[in-house]
Each structure stands twice: as C-alpha cells, then as structure tokens.
Scaffold this motif. Sequence first.
Motif, PDB file in Angstrom:
ATOM      1  N   ASN A 207      64.029  79.754  15.992  1.00 41.37           N
ATOM      2  CA  ASN A 207      64.008  81.182  15.473  1.00 41.37           C
ATOM      3  C   ASN A 207      62.319  81.493  15.174  1.00 41.37           C
ATOM      4  O   ASN A 207      61.392  80.671  15.164  1.00 41.37           O
ATOM      5  CB  ASN A 207      64.708  81.195  14.079  1.00 41.37           C
ATOM      6  N   HIS A 208      62.337  82.802  15.395  1.00 47.31           N
ATOM      7  CA  HIS A 208      60.818  83.394  15.118  1.00 47.31           C
ATOM      8  C   HIS A 208      61.006  84.825  14.453  1.00 47.31           C
ATOM      9  O   HIS A 208      61.677  85.539  14.413  1.00 47.31           O
ATOM     10  CB  HIS A 208      60.094  83.366  16.548  1.00 47.31           C
TER      11      HIS A 208
ATOM     12  N   LEU B 232      54.578  87.515  15.190  1.00 46.89           N
ATOM     13  CA  LEU B 232      54.185  87.220  16.182  1.00 46.89           C
ATOM     14  C   LEU B 232      55.167  86.443  17.208  1.00 46.89           C
ATOM     15  O   LEU B 232      54.564  85.593  17.962  1.00 46.89           O
ATOM     16  CB  LEU B 232      52.771  86.560  16.308  1.00 46.89           C
ATOM     17  N   GLY B 233      56.457  86.435  16.974  1.00 51.02           N
ATOM     18  CA  GLY B 233      57.399  85.379  17.966  1.00 51.02           C
ATOM     19  C   GLY B 233      57.032  85.790  19.340  1.00 51.02           C
ATOM     20  O   GLY B 233      57.336  84.453  19.930  1.00 51.02           O
ATOM     21  N   GLN B 234      56.918  86.728  19.841  1.00 51.22           N
ATOM     22  CA  GLN B 234      56.797  86.838  21.299  1.00 51.22           C
ATOM     23  C   GLN B 234      55.715  85.976  21.867  1.00 51.22           C
ATOM     24  O   GLN B 234      55.930  85.238  23.052  1.00 51.22           O
ATOM     25  CB  GLN B 234      56.559  88.160  21.655  1.00 51.22           C
ATOM     26  N   GLN B 235      54.913  85.570  21.167  1.00 51.36           N
ATOM     27  CA  GLN B 235      53.815  84.667  21.543  1.00 51.36           C
ATOM     28  C   GLN B 235      54.507  83.340  21.687  1.00 51.36           C
ATOM     29  O   GLN B 235      54.054  82.375  22.718  1.00 51.36           O
ATOM     30  CB  GLN B 235      52.750  84.415  20.496  1.00 51.36           C
TER      31      GLN B 235
ATOM     32  N   GLU C  90      57.566  82.563  22.411  1.00 49.72           N
ATOM     33  CA  GLU C  90      58.363  82.510  23.864  1.00 49.72           C
ATOM     34  C   GLU C  90      57.619  82.541  24.828  1.00 49.72           C
ATOM     35  O   GLU C  90      57.665  81.931  26.023  1.00 49.72           O
ATOM     36  CB  GLU C  90      59.228  83.690  23.597  1.00 49.72           C
ATOM     37  N   ASP C  91      56.376  83.297  24.969  1.00 49.44           N
ATOM     38  CA  ASP C  91      55.512  83.218  25.936  1.00 49.44           C
ATOM     39  C   ASP C  91      54.812  81.950  26.340  1.00 49.44           C
ATOM     40  O   ASP C  91      54.713  81.555  27.317  1.00 49.44           O
ATOM     41  CB  ASP C  91      54.404  84.215  25.800  1.00 49.44           C
ATOM     42  N   HIS C  92      54.527  81.167  25.158  1.00 55.47           N
ATOM     43  CA  HIS C  92      54.027  80.005  25.235  1.00 55.47           C
ATOM     44  C   HIS C  92      55.070  78.864  25.871  1.00 55.47           C
ATOM     45  O   HIS C  92      54.560  78.036  26.642  1.00 55.47           O
ATOM     46  CB  HIS C  92      53.251  79.711  24.155  1.00 55.47           C
TER      47      HIS C  92
ATOM     48  N   TYR D   3      66.176  81.333  21.951  1.00 51.73           N
ATOM     49  CA  TYR D   3      65.655  82.025  20.858  1.00 51.73           C
ATOM     50  C   TYR D   3      66.443  82.821  19.977  1.00 51.73           C
ATOM     51  O   TYR D   3      67.495  83.245  20.614  1.00 51.73           O
ATOM     52  CB  TYR D   3      64.304  82.668  21.305  1.00 51.73           C
TER      53      TYR D   3
ATOM     54  N   PRO E 137      65.378  85.665  17.694  1.00 53.78           N
ATOM     55  CA  PRO E 137      64.312  86.477  17.129  1.00 53.78           C
ATOM     56  C   PRO E 137      64.792  87.009  15.768  1.00 53.78           C
ATOM     57  O   PRO E 137      66.076  87.747  15.596  1.00 53.78           O
ATOM     58  CB  PRO E 137      63.982  87.429  17.946  1.00 53.78           C
TER      59      PRO E 137
END
Length: 223
Positions: A52-53, A56-59, A61-63, A76, A78
């Motif tokens: 969960n995030h 700045l959670g998209q960072q 997922e991107d990483h 994920y 969110p």
Amino acid sequence: MKAMILAAGKGERLRPLTLHTPKPLVRAAGVPLIEYHLRALAAAGFSELVINHAWLGQQIEDHLGDGSRFGVSIRYSPEGEPLETGGGIFKALPLLGDEPFLVVNGDIFTDYAFAQLRKPLAGLAHLVLVDNPEHHLQGDFLLADGQVSDGQGAGERLTYSGLAVLSPQLFEGCEPGAFKLAALLRQAMARGLVSGERHAGRWIDVGTHERLADVERVLQESP
C-alpha cells in the motif's frame, strides 16, 4: 501465503529526506529500505506481495514495478489519503485473499527469518515482539506462554515489531476509512485469539535520522 508491506507512511521525522522521496525508498547503504524486505521475503518463499502507499506512492510503483526483478509479483493498494495501519490493510483485503497473510511495516529493518511465519495460524493473529527499544521503554503488549495480551500480569511487556500474520477474519465488521490495527488486536487478545513470539535478533524502527544511521552501521558491519 501472501505478504503485505505497509508503505503508506509520510516519514515526517526523516525530513528533509522524505520531502521528495517516499520513506520506503529512503536508502541505507545505497539500497532503498523496502528492497531489503523484498529480497528477504523472496528468499523466504513469498512470491505474491501487496504494497500500500499514499505519500509520493507513484514513485514506489515506478521503482519496484511488477516485482519481477526481485523474483516476486507485486500488486499495489494506493490510498488517496493515509488510512492508518488497520484501514490500509482492510482496503487491501481483496488483493490478499481469504487466507492468513504476513504483514510487515515498511519502515523497520530486521534479520527475522520470514520463513518461520509460513505455518498455520491458530486464532486471528500472531505477533512478533521485540525487547523494548530506548524510544519505547513502556512496550506494547504482554507475552506469556505464547499468548499475547494487553494488560498487567505474569509475563514480560514487549514491543510490537511491526511484523505479524493476520487472518482476514480479524477485520470482520470493519468499515472503510482510517483506523488503527491495535484496536482490533486488543479485541482479539481479550478473546484469547492472539499468539506471539519474541525475536531476540536485530530489529530497528527506522523512524529518525539517528536510527537510519544505526541501520547504516549494521550494514557496514555485516560480512
């Protein structure tokens, strides 16, 4: 058994590091904190993870992507706004399924062998407890004869490590929104449905710059 990493915290005490970087991606010895969990979980046989995030959670997922480079599959959950520990897990239950699952706070560092938790759950929860750190000397729960309770009595009061196995049934009757996991655990403890164990190994709650430095020192000392 699936596993969930709780990664929605804002990490305010780690500012300015967390002003533009989500706390799970803060680095220790050059590696984002959450990657230590991913590698340990994969090594312990956990292949399906939920993260969960919020901040700045998209960072995140991107990483991490789909997790394939770590040997796991990541889904994920969110959160538009932080739902606290209980609310965040409850929102992710559709991704976690009907069986007990492991949950671990994304901001701890530990050498606990996650594979030890891949066993049937008796009751609604099994908690891993640790000796009380200097910043939390009062502890959280009482451990006696493998059972965890909230109160006074025989046994030793220890600190919840942020590592547990939970049954989805623990969340029966809950409604969407922000709420704490501790309240549900205390209700289950009152019914004698929470077991526990003490981890005497390495454990650091990476909540401050000083404790992040402690993780750095541990990693430098490791062979």
